[in-house]
Scaffold this motif. Structure first.
Motif, PDB file in Angstrom:
ATOM      1  N   ILE A 302     -90.540  -9.102   3.737  1.00 65.14           N
ATOM      2  CA  ILE A 302     -90.377  -7.851   3.004  1.00 65.14           C
ATOM      3  C   ILE A 302     -91.527  -7.658   2.016  1.00 65.14           C
ATOM      4  O   ILE A 302     -92.077  -6.559   1.877  1.00 65.14           O
ATOM      5  CB  ILE A 302     -89.025  -7.826   2.284  1.00 65.14           C
ATOM      6  CG1 ILE A 302     -87.879  -7.796   3.312  1.00 65.14           C
ATOM      7  CG2 ILE A 302     -88.924  -6.636   1.345  1.00 65.14           C
ATOM      8  CD1 ILE A 302     -86.500  -7.811   2.704  1.00 65.14           C
ATOM      9  N   LYS A 303     -91.918  -8.729   1.351  1.00 66.73           N
ATOM     10  CA  LYS A 303     -93.015  -8.629   0.382  1.00 66.73           C
ATOM     11  C   LYS A 303     -94.313  -8.236   1.075  1.00 66.73           C
ATOM     12  O   LYS A 303     -95.059  -7.364   0.592  1.00 66.73           O
ATOM     13  CB  LYS A 303     -93.190  -9.963  -0.335  1.00 66.73           C
ATOM     14  CG  LYS A 303     -94.266  -9.938  -1.418  1.00 66.73           C
ATOM     15  CD  LYS A 303     -94.353 -11.280  -2.130  1.00 66.73           C
ATOM     16  CE  LYS A 303     -95.409 -11.257  -3.220  1.00 66.73           C
ATOM     17  NZ  LYS A 303     -95.515 -12.562  -3.914  1.00 66.73           N
ATOM     18  N   ARG A 304     -94.575  -8.848   2.239  1.00 67.04           N
ATOM     19  CA  ARG A 304     -95.801  -8.528   2.968  1.00 67.04           C
ATOM     20  C   ARG A 304     -95.780  -7.074   3.446  1.00 67.04           C
ATOM     21  O   ARG A 304     -96.806  -6.375   3.381  1.00 67.04           O
ATOM     22  CB  ARG A 304     -95.949  -9.488   4.149  1.00 67.04           C
ATOM     23  CG  ARG A 304     -97.269  -9.383   4.877  1.00 67.04           C
ATOM     24  CD  ARG A 304     -97.489 -10.577   5.787  1.00 67.04           C
ATOM     25  NE  ARG A 304     -96.363 -10.816   6.664  1.00 67.04           N
ATOM     26  CZ  ARG A 304     -95.537 -11.856   6.594  1.00 67.04           C
ATOM     27  NH1 ARG A 304     -95.714 -12.766   5.656  1.00 67.04           N
ATOM     28  NH2 ARG A 304     -94.536 -12.008   7.449  1.00 67.04           N
ATOM     29  N   ALA A 305     -94.631  -6.597   3.906  1.00 64.42           N
ATOM     30  CA  ALA A 305     -94.530  -5.221   4.390  1.00 64.42           C
ATOM     31  C   ALA A 305     -94.708  -4.232   3.246  1.00 64.42           C
ATOM     32  O   ALA A 305     -95.351  -3.183   3.411  1.00 64.42           O
ATOM     33  CB  ALA A 305     -93.180  -5.010   5.073  1.00 64.42           C
ATOM     34  N   VAL A 306     -94.156  -4.545   2.085  1.00 69.58           N
ATOM     35  CA  VAL A 306     -94.296  -3.658   0.929  1.00 69.58           C
ATOM     36  C   VAL A 306     -95.759  -3.586   0.495  1.00 69.58           C
ATOM     37  O   VAL A 306     -96.284  -2.499   0.216  1.00 69.58           O
ATOM     38  CB  VAL A 306     -93.403  -4.155  -0.222  1.00 69.58           C
ATOM     39  CG1 VAL A 306     -93.770  -3.452  -1.531  1.00 69.58           C
ATOM     40  CG2 VAL A 306     -91.940  -3.912   0.109  1.00 69.58           C
ATOM     41  N   GLU A 307     -96.427  -4.726   0.444  1.00 66.31           N
ATOM     42  CA  GLU A 307     -97.834  -4.734   0.052  1.00 66.31           C
ATOM     43  C   GLU A 307     -98.679  -3.962   1.049  1.00 66.31           C
ATOM     44  O   GLU A 307     -99.628  -3.255   0.659  1.00 66.31           O
ATOM     45  CB  GLU A 307     -98.331  -6.171  -0.073  1.00 66.31           C
ATOM     46  CG  GLU A 307     -97.742  -6.919  -1.255  1.00 66.31           C
ATOM     47  CD  GLU A 307     -98.193  -8.377  -1.315  1.00 66.31           C
ATOM     48  OE1 GLU A 307     -98.109  -8.980  -2.397  1.00 66.31           O
ATOM     49  OE2 GLU A 307     -98.610  -8.908  -0.261  1.00 66.31           O
ATOM     50  N   GLN A 308     -98.352  -4.067   2.330  1.00 68.38           N
ATOM     51  CA  GLN A 308     -99.087  -3.316   3.349  1.00 68.38           C
ATOM     52  C   GLN A 308     -98.874  -1.814   3.156  1.00 68.38           C
ATOM     53  O   GLN A 308     -99.802  -1.018   3.317  1.00 68.38           O
ATOM     54  CB  GLN A 308     -98.617  -3.748   4.741  1.00 68.38           C
ATOM     55  CG  GLN A 308     -99.381  -3.128   5.894  1.00 68.38           C
ATOM     56  CD  GLN A 308    -100.768  -3.715   6.053  1.00 68.38           C
ATOM     57  OE1 GLN A 308    -101.081  -4.719   5.439  1.00 68.38           O
ATOM     58  NE2 GLN A 308    -101.576  -3.101   6.890  1.00 68.38           N
ATOM     59  N   THR A 309     -97.645  -1.423   2.800  1.00 68.61           N
ATOM     60  CA  THR A 309     -97.353  -0.010   2.560  1.00 68.61           C
ATOM     61  C   THR A 309     -98.152   0.529   1.380  1.00 68.61           C
ATOM     62  O   THR A 309     -98.718   1.619   1.427  1.00 68.61           O
ATOM     63  CB  THR A 309     -95.849   0.176   2.308  1.00 68.61           C
ATOM     64  OG1 THR A 309     -95.109  -0.275   3.448  1.00 68.61           O
ATOM     65  CG2 THR A 309     -95.517   1.632   2.038  1.00 68.61           C
ATOM     66  N   TYR A 310     -98.225  -0.243   0.308  1.00 67.28           N
ATOM     67  CA  TYR A 310     -98.909   0.206  -0.903  1.00 67.28           C
ATOM     68  C   TYR A 310    -100.431   0.148  -0.770  1.00 67.28           C
ATOM     69  O   TYR A 310    -101.142   0.735  -1.596  1.00 67.28           O
ATOM     70  CB  TYR A 310     -98.477  -0.637  -2.099  1.00 67.28           C
ATOM     71  CG  TYR A 310     -97.283  -0.061  -2.824  1.00 67.28           C
ATOM     72  CD1 TYR A 310     -97.441   0.825  -3.875  1.00 67.28           C
ATOM     73  CD2 TYR A 310     -95.994  -0.403  -2.452  1.00 67.28           C
ATOM     74  CE1 TYR A 310     -96.357   1.359  -4.546  1.00 67.28           C
ATOM     75  CE2 TYR A 310     -94.892   0.112  -3.107  1.00 67.28           C
ATOM     76  CZ  TYR A 310     -95.085   1.004  -4.162  1.00 67.28           C
ATOM     77  OH  TYR A 310     -93.998   1.531  -4.810  1.00 67.28           O
ATOM     78  N   SER A 311    -100.931  -0.571   0.228  1.00 67.73           N
ATOM     79  CA  SER A 311    -102.384  -0.668   0.371  1.00 67.73           C
ATOM     80  C   SER A 311    -103.028   0.684   0.618  1.00 67.73           C
ATOM     81  O   SER A 311    -104.221   0.865   0.365  1.00 67.73           O
ATOM     82  CB  SER A 311    -102.727  -1.631   1.507  1.00 67.73           C
ATOM     83  OG  SER A 311    -102.295  -1.118   2.760  1.00 67.73           O
ATOM     84  N   CYS A 357     -89.724   0.664   4.334  1.00 66.64           N
ATOM     85  CA  CYS A 357     -91.121   0.945   4.012  1.00 66.64           C
ATOM     86  C   CYS A 357     -91.496   2.378   4.372  1.00 66.64           C
ATOM     87  O   CYS A 357     -92.303   3.009   3.678  1.00 66.64           O
ATOM     88  CB  CYS A 357     -92.033  -0.045   4.731  1.00 66.64           C
ATOM     89  SG  CYS A 357     -91.926  -1.730   4.089  1.00 66.64           S
ATOM     90  N   GLY A 358     -90.918   2.890   5.439  1.00 66.98           N
ATOM     91  CA  GLY A 358     -91.171   4.284   5.796  1.00 66.98           C
ATOM     92  C   GLY A 358     -90.673   5.239   4.731  1.00 66.98           C
ATOM     93  O   GLY A 358     -91.340   6.233   4.398  1.00 66.98           O
ATOM     94  N   GLU A 359     -89.488   4.952   4.174  1.00 68.71           N
ATOM     95  CA  GLU A 359     -88.950   5.804   3.110  1.00 68.71           C
ATOM     96  C   GLU A 359     -89.798   5.693   1.850  1.00 68.71           C
ATOM     97  O   GLU A 359     -90.079   6.704   1.180  1.00 68.71           O
ATOM     98  CB  GLU A 359     -87.512   5.395   2.813  1.00 68.71           C
ATOM     99  CG  GLU A 359     -86.837   6.208   1.718  1.00 68.71           C
ATOM    100  CD  GLU A 359     -86.638   7.664   2.089  1.00 68.71           C
ATOM    101  OE1 GLU A 359     -86.478   8.491   1.176  1.00 68.71           O
ATOM    102  OE2 GLU A 359     -86.677   7.983   3.305  1.00 68.71           O
ATOM    103  N   VAL A 360     -90.225   4.469   1.510  1.00 68.82           N
ATOM    104  CA  VAL A 360     -91.087   4.289   0.340  1.00 68.82           C
ATOM    105  C   VAL A 360     -92.398   5.046   0.534  1.00 68.82           C
ATOM    106  O   VAL A 360     -92.898   5.713  -0.378  1.00 68.82           O
ATOM    107  CB  VAL A 360     -91.351   2.789   0.093  1.00 68.82           C
ATOM    108  CG1 VAL A 360     -92.416   2.605  -0.980  1.00 68.82           C
ATOM    109  CG2 VAL A 360     -90.074   2.076  -0.306  1.00 68.82           C
ATOM    110  N   ARG A 361     -92.945   4.955   1.748  1.00 67.18           N
ATOM    111  CA  ARG A 361     -94.198   5.648   2.045  1.00 67.18           C
ATOM    112  C   ARG A 361     -94.031   7.168   1.888  1.00 67.18           C
ATOM    113  O   ARG A 361     -94.903   7.854   1.348  1.00 67.18           O
ATOM    114  CB  ARG A 361     -94.641   5.293   3.462  1.00 67.18           C
ATOM    115  CG  ARG A 361     -96.070   5.672   3.798  1.00 67.18           C
ATOM    116  CD  ARG A 361     -96.407   5.272   5.218  1.00 67.18           C
ATOM    117  NE  ARG A 361     -96.258   3.847   5.429  1.00 67.18           N
ATOM    118  CZ  ARG A 361     -95.369   3.294   6.254  1.00 67.18           C
ATOM    119  NH1 ARG A 361     -94.550   4.065   6.952  1.00 67.18           N
ATOM    120  NH2 ARG A 361     -95.298   1.986   6.392  1.00 67.18           N
TER     121      ARG A 361
END
Length: 722
Positions: A302-311, A357-361
């Motif tokens: 989850i942490k890796r996916a969140v960081e990828q989203t915020y990149s 991550c899609g919703e956060v994006r």
């Protein structure tokens, strides 16, 4: 008396810790049961690794007891004293006898209860483990009791409060709830105690853990302070909102930049909500407060996916703040996989993470209309460039930015100078080098972008299916194993520059202070293959208005292959047998092709649909005959895993943009080729590379297609010598 030699002394009395050799083993050692005290200390070492782990267990027990107020007192980082006082339901006096025995709990009766566990603790090991490695005192009072009861424990059993007294709980004054005092933690495990470096470091870990629960546990007041200090390090009232709790535990800079989100899905049985930082906040490290079914856990995925989203939203090196509360159907979660319950396993992890991550994006994209950047104003007179903070406005806004003289200045006397060899372009929408060249030779300029990809999109109510095929999961895992970390960082933070050579399919892109030449054909092939694995069984459809005859397409493919064979002076294939063989192969597997790959072929041999992998991009239909022809000999139809892998590779090859010949003199180029050149140029810049940035897992195979041609710092060193 003669002294024995060192060798004889070693033989007769082996040193402690010396490994015995095989020839020294005279007889097999007998197997015997470990002493109960050893067993309990081993178990305690698995549960209580540090003071913070003991506190976590005590906090969870207090919240399970219905407490609305928790007061925590710490001395010497918790090694000397760790005390937690709550106002929960308390413990019945009759239960205090077995309170600290292993596997005694009020929250679990049968093994089947694990499938619907709804409390923090359930195994009954926390207090037992603590009592074996510390001096444990419990003072508790229930609502029905006329007084409080105090008891001390050692080794899981009741122990006298003072020498000479009996071990029974003693009546005393006290308020409703429970107070647990842990003193001299690891007093009988000296090696573990010596491993702790400093009390302040342990206290910071405790404060971080308390802060997590203080943010999440709405309606519960938290107080945490060091012994001997008047003020509390953490103080959160019960009435505070989640945003206010973050403000009190962390700081206002974070709380002011938070946006709320919420997502739920009945198919995967989960709902999630939380607060995440917007693009104005950028920390040095990712702060992830993750709760799954209200249990504080860690998840690298989850942490890796969140960081990828915020990149896509933060500058390079910037990290977000994320508070995420994830509630999943307890039947889908296994919380009994780690001794400290620090990690959990749950079904459909990849799908759930992608939805979150899609919703956060989406939320980040919808609110990011007032993002602030540090910009450089180049003024005349040879002065040092000044740094000012400006607000970016939406492109369609009628507002005009503030004049330079009225922008709020953030420059200070002590601001560190930004050297030119560290300045990089981070806005992909800024003017590119291709805009300065004649458009006749660079038709991919934004002024000549195509108005449409030629497709009309329709949305259906078809629900996404969950892929449970082991072979697909293995193929996905193999992609993750081949991931190259440095290259992934380059692609996830790159800035597109422009197409260099359409014939060789080469583009230039910037990664930090480095310039790369990239074979976008190779990268696109890997991206579409990964996309095929990710969306397996859930592809969209490209539906032809007029169905295409499969046999005719295969015959066209054979004609193309024959022409290529003649050019290469090779003739080892009997082309007369190819068309019926491939046609029969595809017709016999129509059901599988339609279900897994959205490739529909009618019983009459008409191609009805093709899989749609990426919205906004249309593959060249000129490659369709060759694609269908290759599905015969180049797909392993006998082995499931090999079949899926080879088919998706062929599908990815079909989707890769075709290489175009070098542009001719204006007016002499075929109109269709010229239009296709414009379409590919626009799609590479505006569709493919943004997709690479958000979803591509950069594997080692892409190293040969990514070449560094310049480094800004290196160029500065060269010109400094000139």
């Amino acid at each position: 008396m003669a002294q024995p030699s060192s060798s004889s002394a070693m033989t007769s009395s082996p040193l402690r810790g010396t490994k015995r050799k095989a020839d020294e083993m005279i007889a097999p050692r007998r197997i015997r049961a470990l002493h109960e005290d050893v067993v309990n200390k081993i178990a305690a070492g698995e549960i209580i690794v540090a003071p913070v782990h003991a506190l976590k267990e005590l906090i969870e027990n207090a919240v399970d007891a219905g407490s609305t107020s928790l007061e925590i007192l710490v001395k010497d980082g918790g090694l000397k004293l760790l005390q937690i006082t709550d106002n929960g339901c308390g413990i019945d006096k009759d239960d205090m006898v077995i309170l600290c025995e292993r596997f005694t709990t009020s929250k679990l009766k049968s093994f089947e209860d694990l499938t619907s566990i709804g409390t923090y603790g359930f195994r009954g090991e926390a207090l037992a483990s603590i009592s074996h490695i510390a001096h444990l005192t419990v003072t508790t009072k229930t609502a029905e009791s006329s007084c409080a009861w105090k008891a001390q424990y050692a080794g899981g059993k009741l122990a006298p409060l003072k020498p000479g007294q009996n071990a029974e709980p003693k009546a005393c004054a006290g308020r409703q709830g429970t107070q647990i005092t842990v003193e001299d933690l690891f007093y009988n495990v000296p090696t573990r105690r010596r491993a702790f470096r400093s009390a302040s470091e342990e206290y910071s870990k405790i404060a971080e853990q308390v802060g997590k629960y203080a943010v999440h546990c709405k309606g519960v007041a938290f107080s945490c302070k060091k012994h001997g200090e008047a003020g509390a390090g953490i103080a959160v009232p019960a009435t505070a909102t989640v945003r206010d709790r973050i403000r009190m535990v962390h700081n206002s800079a974070i709380a002011n930049e938070l946006i709320a989100f919420e997502v739920a899905n009945e198919q995967y049985g989960f709902k999630a909500d939380g607060l995440v930082s917007n693009a104005n906040y950028s920390g040095k490290r990712t702060t992830l407060l993750l709760f799954i079914n209200h249990r504080s856990v860690e998840s690298s995925a989850i942490k890796r996916a969140v960081e990828q989203t915020y990149s896509m939203f933060l500058p390079k090196g910037g990290k977000p703040f994320v508070y995420l509360s994830l509630e999943i159907d307890p039947a889908r979660v296994d919380v009994n996989v780690h001794p400290t319950k620090r990690e959990v396993n749950f079904l459909n992890e990849d799908e759930i993470v992608e939805l979150i991550c899609g919703e956060v994006r989406t939320r980040l994209g919808s609110v990011d209309t007032s993002r602030t950047f540090m910009t450089q104003s180049l003024l005349g007179g040879g002065k040092t460039p000044s740094i000012s903070k400006v607000t970016t406005l939406p492109e369609d806004s009628d507002s005009t930015p503030l004049p330079t003289s009225k922008r709020p200045s953030t420059a200070k006397a002590g601001t560190q100078k930004l050297y030119e060899n560290n300045l990089v372009r981070t806005d992909a929408k800024s003017r590119k080098i291709t805009a300065m060249l004649p458009q006749a030779h660079h038709p991919s300029s934004p002024s000549r972008e195509p108005t449409s990809d030629g497709m009309q999109y329709e949305y259906t109510d078809k629900e996404a299916t969950t892929c449970r095929l082991t072979t697909i999961k293995e193929l996905r895992a193999s992609v993750r194993e081949e991931m190259h970390n440095e290259l992934s960082d380059v692609y996830s933070n790159h800035t597109f520059i422009g197409i260099v050579d359409e014939r060789r399919r080469v583009v230039a892109m910037q990664g930090g202070v480095r310039l790369f030449l990239v074979d976008y054909g190779l990268v696109a092939a890997e991206y579409f293959y990964q996309l095929g694995l990710t969306d397996f069984g859930n592809f969209g459809c490209i539906r032809f208005a007029t169905p295409l005859a499969l046999r005719e397409l295969l015959e066209i493919g054979v004609a193309q292959a024959r022409a290529l064979e003649a050019a290469n002076d090779s003739g080892f294939v009997d082309w007369d047998e190819v068309v019926p063989a491939v046609e029969q192969q595809l017709l016999s597997r129509r059901a599988m092709l339609a279900e897994y790959f959205a490739l529909e072929i009618s019983e009459e041999g008409e191609v009805l649909t093709l899989p749609l992998l990426l919205k906004g991009y249309m593959p060249s239909l000129g490659k369709l005959p060759n694609f269908l022809l290759r599905l015969g000999p180049h797909v392993d139809w006998d082995d499931e895993k090999a079949c899926f892998q080879s088919f998706l590779r062929e599908l990815a090859s079909f989707y890769v943009p075709e290489a175009l010949p070098a542009p001719l003199i204006e007016g002499e180029e075929d109109e269709d080729v010229k239009n296709r050149r414009i379409e590919i140029g626009w799609a590479v810049e505006n569709v493919l590379f943004p997709a690479f940035k958000s979803r591509l897992v950069s594997t080692r195979s892409l190293l040969k297609g990514t070449i560094e041609v310049a480094n800004l710092k290196g160029l500065y060193r060269v010109f400094e010598r000139c």
